[in-house]
Design a protein around this motif. Structure first.
Motif, PDB file in Angstrom:
ATOM      1  N   GLY A  79     -47.471  24.544 -17.872  1.00  0.00           N
ATOM      2  CA  GLY A  79     -46.895  23.525 -16.990  1.00  0.00           C
ATOM      3  C   GLY A  79     -45.814  24.072 -16.065  1.00  0.00           C
ATOM      4  N   SER A  80     -45.635  25.375 -16.071  1.00  0.00           N
ATOM      5  CA  SER A  80     -44.528  25.966 -15.299  1.00  0.00           C
ATOM      6  C   SER A  80     -44.797  25.921 -13.790  1.00  0.00           C
ATOM      7  CB  SER A  80     -44.343  27.418 -15.745  1.00  0.00           C
ATOM      8  OG  SER A  80     -43.802  28.187 -14.707  1.00  0.00           O
ATOM      9  N   ASP A  81     -43.694  25.820 -13.000  1.00  0.00           N
ATOM     10  CA  ASP A  81     -43.894  25.832 -11.553  1.00  0.00           C
ATOM     11  C   ASP A  81     -43.728  27.247 -10.991  1.00  0.00           C
ATOM     12  OD1 ASP A  81     -41.245  26.189 -11.886  1.00  0.00           O
ATOM     13  OD2 ASP A  81     -40.610  24.506 -10.595  1.00  0.00           O
ATOM     14  N   LYS A 115     -47.925  23.968  -7.748  1.00  0.00           N
ATOM     15  CA  LYS A 115     -47.072  24.808  -6.901  1.00  0.00           C
ATOM     16  C   LYS A 115     -47.011  26.213  -7.458  1.00  0.00           C
ATOM     17  CE  LYS A 115     -43.780  21.443  -5.282  1.00  0.00           C
ATOM     18  NZ  LYS A 115     -43.099  20.700  -6.362  1.00  0.00           N
ATOM     19  N   GLY A 116     -46.770  26.274  -8.777  1.00  0.00           N
ATOM     20  CA  GLY A 116     -46.663  27.588  -9.438  1.00  0.00           C
ATOM     21  C   GLY A 116     -47.920  28.410  -9.224  1.00  0.00           C
ATOM     22  N   LEU A 117     -49.062  27.762  -9.380  1.00  0.00           N
ATOM     23  CA  LEU A 117     -50.331  28.497  -9.253  1.00  0.00           C
ATOM     24  C   LEU A 117     -50.530  28.954  -7.805  1.00  0.00           C
ATOM     25  CD1 LEU A 117     -52.829  29.389 -10.870  1.00  0.00           C
ATOM     26  CD2 LEU A 117     -53.970  27.304 -10.101  1.00  0.00           C
ATOM     27  N   THR A 118     -50.156  28.073  -6.882  1.00  0.00           N
ATOM     28  CA  THR A 118     -50.290  28.430  -5.466  1.00  0.00           C
ATOM     29  C   THR A 118     -49.456  29.673  -5.161  1.00  0.00           C
ATOM     30  OG1 THR A 118     -50.457  26.067  -5.033  1.00  0.00           O
ATOM     31  CG2 THR A 118     -50.171  27.497  -3.122  1.00  0.00           C
ATOM     32  N   GLU A 119     -48.225  29.656  -5.685  1.00  0.00           N
ATOM     33  CA  GLU A 119     -47.332  30.785  -5.393  1.00  0.00           C
ATOM     34  C   GLU A 119     -47.789  32.053  -6.101  1.00  0.00           C
ATOM     35  OE1 GLU A 119     -43.300  29.492  -6.127  1.00  0.00           O
ATOM     36  OE2 GLU A 119     -43.655  27.875  -4.648  1.00  0.00           O
ATOM     37  N   SER A 120     -48.099  31.908  -7.405  1.00  0.00           N
ATOM     38  CA  SER A 120     -48.404  33.139  -8.159  1.00  0.00           C
ATOM     39  C   SER A 120     -49.700  33.781  -7.672  1.00  0.00           C
ATOM     40  CB  SER A 120     -48.472  32.852  -9.655  1.00  0.00           C
ATOM     41  OG  SER A 120     -49.582  32.025  -9.932  1.00  0.00           O
ATOM     42  N   ALA A 127     -55.909  27.161  -5.764  1.00  0.00           N
ATOM     43  CA  ALA A 127     -55.138  26.306  -6.665  1.00  0.00           C
ATOM     44  C   ALA A 127     -55.598  24.859  -6.555  1.00  0.00           C
ATOM     45  CB  ALA A 127     -53.652  26.436  -6.358  1.00  0.00           C
ATOM     46  N   LEU A 128     -55.804  24.428  -5.322  1.00  0.00           N
ATOM     47  CA  LEU A 128     -56.238  23.039  -5.124  1.00  0.00           C
ATOM     48  C   LEU A 128     -57.650  22.803  -5.657  1.00  0.00           C
ATOM     49  CD1 LEU A 128     -54.641  22.570  -1.646  1.00  0.00           C
ATOM     50  CD2 LEU A 128     -54.273  21.026  -3.586  1.00  0.00           C
ATOM     51  N   ASP A 129     -58.481  23.815  -5.501  1.00  0.00           N
ATOM     52  CA  ASP A 129     -59.844  23.701  -6.024  1.00  0.00           C
ATOM     53  C   ASP A 129     -59.817  23.591  -7.556  1.00  0.00           C
ATOM     54  OD1 ASP A 129     -62.647  23.607  -5.728  1.00  0.00           O
ATOM     55  OD2 ASP A 129     -62.798  25.716  -6.304  1.00  0.00           O
TER      56      ASP A 129
END
Ligand code: PEP
Ligand code: MG
Length: 881
Positions: A79-81, A115-120, A127-129
């Motif tokens: 659940g981390s950002d 957000k976290g996934l988008t950034e990492s 990430a959106l998919d």
């Protein structure tokens, strides 16, 4: 009560507790393969959950603890950002139930961790998919929201933005889709949970619940899997095959599951997640192309596959994902394969030294050979080939087309042979597939559901006929302008991947070299001899070709049914006295001699059991109604006739028919199967058996003078008392001696054991017999008191359903009852004659389970129908191992 194991703590021998998938993941970890981290919730936890309908005590806490450990191992936060940990929640039963239970991917994504996934990953689209996939899967699996409503939204967006494939959708468009997915939840009174822990717990419960979904229950019923096993749940940290064109996901086998050839065989998709390959949304590529596209990952894959096959000593069915060029194994299990592949793989693995020859023999189920010897389409060039697809499962099937599983089930109840035609099949079609002759699908590849299931069922299938349009609602298919509707007949040629219009000629299959090898090996292990039931010389030829070592039963009555023979036979039956009878029998004598001569020639060097006439005589006469009709029409002609000569002829005809009617009436019995047949005929009309014995000995002399060795065995049917046999033997032995004259022929006299009393007094009967042959058709009939001609059509299905009998006793010997009698007969028989040769010639003699039983009670041989001889050879070997 320990409910959780990490991958490091398990291994392949723990499949009952960890499920097949969990045990495989643990094993792969142990072997040092690259497997994502994770842990397994045991099948015991599932069983406890099913019992109390809630998570067992302590499980939730343990899950939380293990998630902490997983966070540490992966260096990510649930659940981390920043760098979020996502997991898949995967079902995994002890016995594989492909596609029957649920799996949820990307658990742990919410607005924050997005957000976290988008950034990492620096990949917003990805990430959106992933997020929309989670919403979609979670919604359908956990809340049972309609799958179509999600798909419609995707479809709409694709149309709106002019995107051909799902993968063409842009980030903003996927974001829109995700938002609209929330509306689907709302419409059904739900919300997508933002709390990752809640997502996880609900997903786990959903997987537990999917163990008892109707389709999973149906699958277990069909495959005889216990309902008490429960499923394990695997929590696996996510790796992604959909981060871009450096990533991929796929499934592959270590050997070709259709032919058995040693090659990596499978499919993959670049930039995709697991379910995309199976769902057939995009057409996957052949695994061999991966070598060019992602060579490093491919090399890792080849190495991993080799390690796995060596370790499991069997062909593996694997799932993998490549994330940014890095290769991960996600699953391995022993792969399902066609019957042909089973044989080839077993034989080649034994030759490679991976398994022993004994193991190879034990790996091939005898029944599976059936389809290898099954007919194939025989082309004359006149057939109309309607379409081509993939040859997913070999063999030919003919039937009426149906477009839904329900119709398949419905029609099959009335014994209609059906071919199931579907756009593609899913787990819900398994019931329909189990009653169909074969399958045809518009979509799907060699690893699609239809392909996998058809191979497992051993039924012919052609899949992926792309040029065909299947319209389920209208119950029709269209291909190249031709329309076929429900009820139209087609032939599915699963060997060549075609389907043809109408009924097609079939021919015997070409049996491959591998099966020959396997059967040769089997012959070295088995203790039982294998003979064949054969009623005509043609059948004897097939028996020899398939490896039969003699004839266990030639039913001589079958020789009297054709052409003029039946007429002579009828005259014989209608004879008024012994002299008359002898006169007609003498006419039959040369015909019998020539039949027997043919038999003996074909079976040169092997024993041939010829059974003397058995059925009640009325079976050779026409039906009473038929005779009455004939009399009637002769009488009509008579009224119209005016010439004296004609009237005379008609009168003779009427007299003859009346006489026939009289004989038929006199032969009528209330219960003919228990009536005037077998040795009872032989005792009452000595000339019949005497003539047959003469024919046998003369045929033997014929063949002997050609320089061939043969061993005739003369068998008396339906003996129940020693006197029956002693009288007949004495009488017939005289005839044999007389015929034999100075020729040096040996022969044997023996009896069928098919009356319960004969089993009890077997010691006494054996004193007059050189051999016994169990007639388990009659023995079953008389032991159960079930009519062999009526039971299966009338009540057997119900009896099997109610488990009153475990198997149809006319197919598999009832070990508990009939089998006990057989055991008694073997023991007592050998007491009466220590050289007694004992076999079985009832239908059950070709059934693997029965063969095992016969091996156990020490029979000398089994006799099966010519086509089942390979099955019998293999079964006998397996029984001995
Ligand atoms: C039997 O009874 O098992 C047998 C082989 O004989 P039939 O089927 O001809 O009665
Ligand atoms: Mg019989």
């Amino acid at each position: 009560n320990r409910y959780i194991y990490t991958f490091e703590e398990g291994g392949k021998e723990m499949a009952n507790l960890l499920g097949g998938k969990g045990a495989g993941l643990a094993e792969m970890k142990k072997l040092g393969l690259n497997v994502p981290d994770g842990f397994i919730i045991t099948t015991k936890a599932c069983i406890a959950y099913q019992k109390s309908n809630k998570m067992p005590e302590g499980l939730n806490d343990s899950i939380k603890e293990n998630m902490k450990v997983l966070e540490k191992k992966t260096g990510k936060g649930f659940g981390s950002d920043k760098n979020p940990l996502l997991v898949s929640v995967r079902s995994g039963a002890p016995i594989s139930m492909p596609g029957m239970m649920d799996t949820i991917l990307n658990v742990g994504l919410n607005d924050r961790s997005l957000k976290g996934l988008t950034e990492s990953t620096k990949n917003r689209r990805f990430a959106l998919d992933s997020y929309r996939r989670l919403k979609q899967m979670f919604g359908t699996v956990v809340y049972n929201l309609p799958h179509d409503e999600f798909e419609e939204i995707i479809q709409e967006k694709k149309e709106k933005y002019g995107r051909k494939n799902d993968t063409d959708l842009k980030a903003d468009e996927l974001e829109e889709i995700g938002k609209e997915f929330d509306e689907v939840y709302k419409k059904h009174g739900k919300t997508f949970p933002q709390d990752p822990e809640k997502q996880l717990f609900l997903s786990i419960e959903a997987v537990f619940n999917s163990w008892n979904s109707p389709r999973a229950i149906a699958y277990r019923e069909i495959n005889k899997i216990s309902n008490d096993l429960g499923t394990a749940v695997n929590i696996v940290s996510m790796v992604f095959g959909n981060t871009g064109n450096n990533s991929a996901t796929g499934v592959a086998f270590t050997r070709n599951p259709n032919t058995g050839e040693k090659e990596l065989f499978g499919e993959y998709l670049l930039n995709a997640q697991g379910e995309d390959v199976v769902a057939g949304i995009r057409t996957p590529r052949k695994i061999s192309e991966l070598e060019k596209q992602l060579p490093d990952a491919y090399r890792d894959f080849v190495k991993s596959a080799e390690i796995l096959e060596k370790n499991y000593r069997d062909m593996q069915d694997m799932e993998f994902t490549i994330e940014n060029g890095k290769f991960f194994m996600l699953q391995t299990r022993n792969g399902k394969r066609s019957a042909r592949a089973t044989v080839r793989i077993a034989v080649e693995m034994a030759k490679e030294g991976l398994i022993t020859m004994e193991e190879a023999v034990l790996r091939v189920s005898p029944e599976s050979l059936d389809i290898l010897f099954h007919p194939q389409v025989k082309k004359s060039g006149k057939e109309r080939v309607l379409g081509h697809g993939l040859a997913a499962s070999p063999g030919a099937a003919i039937g009426q087309i149906v477009f839904s599983s329900d119709r398949a089930v419905e029609l099959s109840r009335n014994k209609v042979k059906v071919i199931l035609v579907r756009p593609e099949t899913t787990a819900d079609d398994v019931r329909g597939m189990s009653v169909s002759e074969g399958f045809l699908t518009q979509k799907g590849g060699m690893t699609s559901h239809a392909a996998v299931v058809s191979r497992a069922m051993g039924k012919p299938a052609v899949v992926g006929v792309e040029s065909m349009k299947v319209n389920v609602r209208e119950r029709s298919l269209t291909i190249d302008g031709t329309i076929l509707r429900e009820g139209d007949i087609i032939t599915v040629d699963g060997t060549n991947g075609e389907f043809l219009l109408g009924v097609t000629d079939l021919e015997e299959s070409q049996v491959g070299e591998h099966i020959e090898v396997l059967l040769k090996w089997s012959d070295t292990y088995r203790k039982l001899g294998i003979r064949s039931n054969a009623n005509t010389p043609e059948e004897a030829i097939i028996a020899r070709r398939n490896g039969g070592e003699g004839i266990g039963l030639a039913r001589t009555e079958r020789m009297f049914l054709g052409g003029d023979r039946i007429e002579i036979m009828r005259s014989m039956i209608m004879s008024k006295n012994a002299e008359d009878r002898q006169f007609n029998l003498t006419k039959l004598l040369p015909m019998q001699i020539s039949d027997f001569t043919e038999f003996f020639r074909t079976m040169e060097g092997f024993p041939v059991i010829i059974r003397l006439l058995d059925p009640p005589l009325h079976e050779f006469l026409p039906d009473k109604e038929e005779v009455l009709n004939r009399i009637y029409s002769l009488k009509i002609k008579m009224i119209k006739a005016n010439e004296l000569k004609e009237i005379d002829e008609l009168m003779t005809g009427i007299n003859r028919e009346n006489e026939m009617l009289g004989v038929i009436r006199s032969l009528e019995e209330f219960n003919p199967m228990l009536g005037f047949r077998g040795c009872r005929l032989g005792i009452s009309f000595p000339e019949i058996y005497e003539t047959q014995v003469r024919a046998i000995i003369r045929a033997a002399i014929n063949v002997m003078s050609e320089g061939k060795k043969i061993i005739p065995e003369i068998m008396i049917p339906l003996v129940g008392t020693e006197r029956e046999l002693s009288i007949l033997r004495e009488r017939l032995e005289k005839v044999a001696l007389d015929e034999k004259g100075h020729y040096n022929i040996s022969y044997k006299f023996g009896t069928m054991i098919e009356i319960p009393r004969a089993c009890v007094v077997a010691d006494k009967i054996a004193a007059y017999a050189d051999f016994f042959s169990f007639g388990t058709n009659d023995l079953t009939q008389m032991t159960f008191g079930y009519s062999r001609d009526d039971a299966e059509g009338k009540f057997m299905a119900k009896y099997l359903e109610e488990k009153i009998v475990p198997n149809d006793p006319f197919r598999t010997v009832d070990a508990e009852g009939v089998g006990e009698l057989m055991k008694m007969a073997v023991e007592r028989g050998r007491k009466g004659n220590k050289n007694l040769e004992i076999g079985i010639c009832g239908e059950q003699g070709g059934d693997p389970e029965t063969i095992e039983f016969c091996h156990k009670i020490g029979l000398d041989y089994v006799s099966a129908s010519p086509y089942r001889i390979p099955i019998a050879r293999l079964s006998a070997a397996r029984a001995a191992l």
